[in-house]
Design a protein around this motif. Sequence first.
Motif, PDB file in Angstrom:
ATOM      1  N   GLU A 138       0.924  -1.270  -0.159  1.00 45.77           N
ATOM      2  CA  GLU A 138       0.054  -0.113   0.119  1.00 45.77           C
ATOM      3  C   GLU A 138       1.066   1.291  -0.015  1.00 45.77           C
ATOM      4  O   GLU A 138       0.603   2.136  -0.899  1.00 45.77           O
ATOM      5  CB  GLU A 138      -0.932  -0.164   1.258  1.00 45.77           C
ATOM      6  CG  GLU A 138      -1.957   1.131   0.898  1.00 45.77           C
ATOM      7  CD  GLU A 138      -2.715   0.959   2.251  1.00 45.77           C
ATOM      8  OE1 GLU A 138      -3.680   2.139   2.512  1.00 45.77           O
ATOM      9  OE2 GLU A 138      -2.819  -0.029   3.016  1.00 45.77           O
TER      10      GLU A 138
ATOM     11  N   LYS B 100       1.216   4.423  -2.659  1.00 50.12           N
ATOM     12  CA  LYS B 100       1.294   5.916  -2.433  1.00 50.12           C
ATOM     13  C   LYS B 100       2.324   6.464  -2.789  1.00 50.12           C
ATOM     14  O   LYS B 100       2.248   7.528  -3.317  1.00 50.12           O
ATOM     15  CB  LYS B 100       1.150   5.950  -0.818  1.00 50.12           C
ATOM     16  CG  LYS B 100      -0.347   5.647  -0.223  1.00 50.12           C
ATOM     17  CD  LYS B 100      -0.098   5.525   1.279  1.00 50.12           C
ATOM     18  CE  LYS B 100      -1.596   5.012   1.812  1.00 50.12           C
ATOM     19  NZ  LYS B 100      -1.549   5.069   3.257  1.00 50.12           N
TER      20      LYS B 100
ATOM     21  N   ILE C 176      -1.956   5.859  -6.178  1.00 49.67           N
ATOM     22  CA  ILE C 176      -2.902   5.015  -5.233  1.00 49.67           C
ATOM     23  C   ILE C 176      -4.499   5.017  -5.774  1.00 49.67           C
ATOM     24  O   ILE C 176      -5.087   4.057  -5.822  1.00 49.67           O
ATOM     25  CB  ILE C 176      -2.590   5.370  -3.938  1.00 49.67           C
ATOM     26  CG1 ILE C 176      -3.613   4.405  -3.004  1.00 49.67           C
ATOM     27  CG2 ILE C 176      -3.049   6.858  -3.690  1.00 49.67           C
ATOM     28  CD1 ILE C 176      -2.661   3.399  -2.457  1.00 49.67           C
TER      29      ILE C 176
END
Length: 324
Positions: A227, A231, A236
Amino acid sequence: MVKVSVIVPAYNEENHIKVCLDSIISNDLKEIEIIVINDGSTDGTAKILEEYESKYDIITVVSKENEGQGSARNIGIDLAKGEFVTFIDSDDEIHTNMLSKMYSKLQQEQADICVCDYFEITNTNKAVKKAIPQKTEDIKKDYIVSVAGPCNKLIRTEILKKNKLYFPKTGIYEDIAIVPLIATYANKITYLEEPLYYYYIRQGSTMRQTQFNEKLLSIYNVLEILENGFKQTKEIEQYKEELEFIYIKHLLYAGNGRFLEYKEGKQEVKKIANIMKLKYPNWRKNKYYKKQSKLLKLNCNIFYSNCLFIIIPFQKLKDIIRKL
């Protein structure tokens, strides 16, 4: 010029490493190098590797303390001189034409990543597995939500080195943290729909333990790393639904098999439900989830309910059906 660098992490594989290396050496693409990382083996693996290194100029062996596959692969990336790199597990093997076919497809389509199908082999069965089972008009997104293993892929080496895309030292699941993310750095991905990699499922492997292993908890860490990687690319939002499906797949769906077989893992059910409620409360609306089977959806919903008195019998029933 080295066209492909083949990286092989090896730990205590004296019974399989010869077959693996022979399958690579016999490949019909000759402009290759084979980098074998002996990850602190304590059996006869080191001696076998020494023999192969002295016999074949294309083989380089690096020995190190045992730190896991991620660390071994990273050393291979740093040493790689090839235009493309691939990873092969030391208990698997590849088809004679795998490297040449995938390299040719990369050249023809001017792509950065090529993915091929694979065979999944157990003691009783050999099945063809689609590397990208869900195909849409966006192959990058298809790639991201597909199997995260790096072994059936050729990846432009520069992408890994330039962007410092290294595997975390989590012990297991390190593939999930990196392999989907590579797509965001690729200009083009191509798919060769032909099974050319032989993936063996063996009893006693790290992923198939009979007792609870603390390393199973690393699934949370690798998902966070993934994740954060998205980003950092600032994409994202573009891949939010794909990332959400990875969470669904690896927590809600795989969570029962990952944790419910062990009493120590049952406490993770509540934690997983809370993670999904916090990060993806509307996960049922995910477009990839909607395309899944009724059994998978039932599996996810029962797990999300956090009711062990339902989850455990359901898991046992699934296991019985699978064995029929």
